[in-house]
Design an enzyme around this catalytic site. Structure first.
Site, short mmCIF file in Angstrom:
data_model
loop_
_atom_site.label_atom_id
_atom_site.label_comp_id
_atom_site.label_asym_id
_atom_site.label_seq_id
_atom_site.Cartn_x
_atom_site.Cartn_y
_atom_site.Cartn_z
N PRO A 276 12.30 0.63 -8.33
CA PRO A 276 12.61 1.08 -6.96
C PRO A 276 11.91 2.39 -6.63
CG PRO A 276 14.41 1.67 -8.42
CD PRO A 276 13.40 0.91 -9.26
N GLY A 277 11.43 2.50 -5.42
CA GLY A 277 10.84 3.75 -4.93
C GLY A 277 11.63 4.19 -3.72
N ARG A 314 3.48 6.98 8.27
CA ARG A 314 4.17 5.68 8.43
C ARG A 314 4.26 5.18 9.87
NH1 ARG A 314 8.65 4.38 7.14
NH2 ARG A 314 8.05 2.46 6.07
N TYR A 318 2.36 1.66 10.19
CA TYR A 318 3.27 0.50 10.13
C TYR A 318 4.18 0.41 11.35
CZ TYR A 318 2.38 1.65 5.16
OH TYR A 318 1.82 2.00 3.97
N CYS A 343 -6.10 14.39 16.57
CA CYS A 343 -6.90 13.78 17.63
C CYS A 343 -6.98 12.27 17.46
CB CYS A 343 -8.29 14.39 17.62
SG CYS A 343 -8.17 16.16 17.79
N GLU A 344 -5.85 11.62 17.58
CA GLU A 344 -5.75 10.16 17.48
C GLU A 344 -4.57 9.75 18.35
OE1 GLU A 344 -7.12 7.81 15.10
OE2 GLU A 344 -8.16 9.19 13.76
N1 LLP Z 1 6.45 -1.92 -7.66
C1 LLP Z 1 5.28 -2.30 -7.15
C2 LLP Z 1 4.38 -3.14 -7.95
C3 LLP Z 1 4.92 -1.90 -5.84
O1 LLP Z 1 3.76 -2.30 -5.32
C4 LLP Z 1 5.81 -1.08 -5.09
C5 LLP Z 1 5.46 -0.63 -3.74
C6 LLP Z 1 7.03 -0.70 -5.68
C7 LLP Z 1 7.32 -1.14 -6.97
C8 LLP Z 1 8.03 0.15 -4.97
O2 LLP Z 1 8.56 -0.49 -3.87
P1 LLP Z 1 9.76 0.13 -3.02
O3 LLP Z 1 10.99 0.06 -3.89
O4 LLP Z 1 9.42 1.52 -2.68
O5 LLP Z 1 9.86 -0.75 -1.85
N2 LLP Z 1 3.57 2.82 2.05
C9 LLP Z 1 4.50 1.77 2.44
C10 LLP Z 1 5.14 1.10 1.25
C11 LLP Z 1 4.16 0.53 0.28
C12 LLP Z 1 4.80 -0.05 -0.95
C13 LLP Z 1 3.80 -0.34 -1.99
N3 LLP Z 1 4.33 -0.86 -3.19
C14 LLP Z 1 5.53 2.35 3.39
O6 LLP Z 1 5.47 3.54 3.69
O7 LLP Z 1 6.40 1.63 3.87
#
Ligand code: LLP
Length: 418
Positions: A276-277, A314, A318, A343-344
């Site tokens: 998890p991130g 973000r 997105y 400037c966007e």
């Molecule tokens: N594991 C893998 C292999 C991943 O590619 C990712 C996220 C995670 C774990 C963590 O996922 P999470 O739990 O954070 O959903 N920049 C984008 C999100 C890109 C996620 C990329 N991979 C945003 O700001 O929404």
């Protein structure tokens, strides 16, 4: 109480944000240690309650500040990394090598070599070509390397198309139909030991159904491999658990999510690895910014901030929604488009937002910005990477200084012929 109003102004835990902004130049990211810890606790308690064996590996890409990684490592977390830099960072931030898993479709020879040398927990292979390269590196180093195959389950994550990863047209993983022959080849290599399987369907998932589908497919592969005599020990199920960016978002809880894990994978006698991130860090961070100008035009009123899309990209890429609040507690009476100075035309944090009357130098926070905020920052428009601050009860510390212009210039060199 973490972010809350007290005496008419916004606080992070027991510290007034206005007070921090007198000492730290805006914009800056501000994190609450209490929220970081409570998110991690909610996740790992649910995992421990429902699963016999599990490991939470924080996805470093969501927030790469060592102090933040430290909070999680002190709570027993491992790390999910995707580059050589993240590997060095995770190790430096107190994550033991045997709790690090390495994913990514383009791991370089250098990164793989370092991972082999450091003897990390597991390398998640995303192609046969990568397996060949890794076997060669491992042979040269005379090491046996634990690997998993990241399978692409071809499941629709029902999330933003730019953050979906588990459809067959995405670049990630090995088509699930091709996993079995690849495992058979891996089992015959000299230097790779297939210990696990890995699956990640996407990010910011609000419902459990896509997880369920992907885990079902994963369980089938684990069973098939057993009948081939390949007994996997770990199932890495990636990240993806979503959070509420606005009141209408109704994410599933860690317990709802892990109940699905238990149901689909619980009886396989494998360790479940989570990556998890966003869930761990998004709610713990805000971007604090100052109003530079209140600009009135015949069609709109713009609130121009000193933060820009280089600090938080973000919304621009997105169309992500982040709530915006004034630090001084006052009744919201006006509608603004809240924008940055870049400037966007896409440098917009929010359209038609109801806020109190605002003046230059007033402070606002852009909420739920702890994940993929600072870590996606850039120097666009030659703006410095902003500062980061961590609050814990009545204390706060700058955990990253704002970059200086000298530092930004330091890597440039003249072309000798000019
Ligand atoms: N594991 C893998 C292999 C991943 O590619 C990712 C996220 C995670 C774990 C963590 O996922 P999470 O739990 O954070 O959903 N920049 C984008 C999100 C890109 C996620 C990329 N991979 C945003 O700001 O929404």
């Amino acid at each position: 109480m973490s972010f809350h109003y007290q005496n008419g102004s916004l606080y992070a835990e027991d510290v007034s944000i206005m007070e921090i902004a007198q000492k730290v130049p805006t914009p800056f990211y501000l994190y609450s240690e209490q929220i970081l810890r409570s998110q991690m606790r909610a996740f790992s308690d649910a995992a421990q309650k429902r699963l016999k064996s599990s490991l939470v590996c924080f996805a470093v890409k969501s927030n790469a500040n060592p102090a933040i990684i430290n909070v999680f490592s002190s709570m027993g977390a491992g790390a999910d990394i995707v580059s050589e830099g993240e590997l060095l960072l995770a190790l430096k931030s107190g994550i033991p090598a045997d709790k690090i898993v390495f994913s990514g479709v383009g791991k370089t020879r250098e990164a793989l070599t370092l991972a082999v040398e450091k003897e990390i927990k597991q390398i998640n292979l995303e192609s046969e070509e990568e397996a060949e390269m890794l076997n060669e590196i491992a042979a040269k180093a005379d090491k046996k390397v634990r690997v998993a195959v990241r399978v692409n389950p071809d499941v629709d994550a029902h999330t933003h198309h730019k953050i979906t990863t588990g459809k067959k047209e995405n670049k990630f993983g090995v088509a699930w139909q091709e996993a079995r022959p690849l495992y058979q080849r891996l089992a015959k290599t000299e230097n790779l030991i297939p210990v696990g399987i890995d699956v990640h369907v996407g990010s910011q998932l609000l419902e459990t159904e896509p997880f369920e589908e992907a885990f079902k497919r994963t369980a089938e592969i684990v069973h098939t491999l057993r009948s081939d005599g390949i007994r996997l020990q770990t199932i890495d199920i990636g990240g993806g658990l979503g959070v509420a960016y606005q009141k209408t978002d109704k994410p599933c809880s860690p317990d709802d999510y892990i109940a699905v894990v238990e149901e689909q994978l619980g009886d396989l006698e494998c360790e479940i690895v989570f990556e998890p991130g966003r869930f761990l860090v998004a709610p713990a961070g805000v971007l604090v910014s100052r109003v530079v100008r209140v600009k009135h035009t015949p069609s709109k009123d713009f609130l121009v901030l000193d933060a820009g899309m280089n600090d938080l990209i973000r919304p621009a890429i997105y169309d992500a929604y982040h709530n915006i609040a004034a630090v001084k507690e006052k009744e919201a009476t006006q509608t603004f488009d809240v924008v940055g100075p870049i400037c966007e035309s896409s440098d917009v944090f929010g359209k038609d937002r109801m806020l109190p009357a605002m003046r230059p130098d007033d402070l606002v926070v852009i909420e739920t910005a702890g994940a993929y905020g600072s870590s996606m920052g850039s120097n666009y428009n030659f703006r410095p990477l902003c500062a980061e601050v961590l609050v814990s009860k009545e204390r706060f510390a700058v955990i990253r200084q704002r970059q200086t212009f000298e530092e930004m210039l330091a890597l440039n060199r003249p072309a000798p012929w000019l």
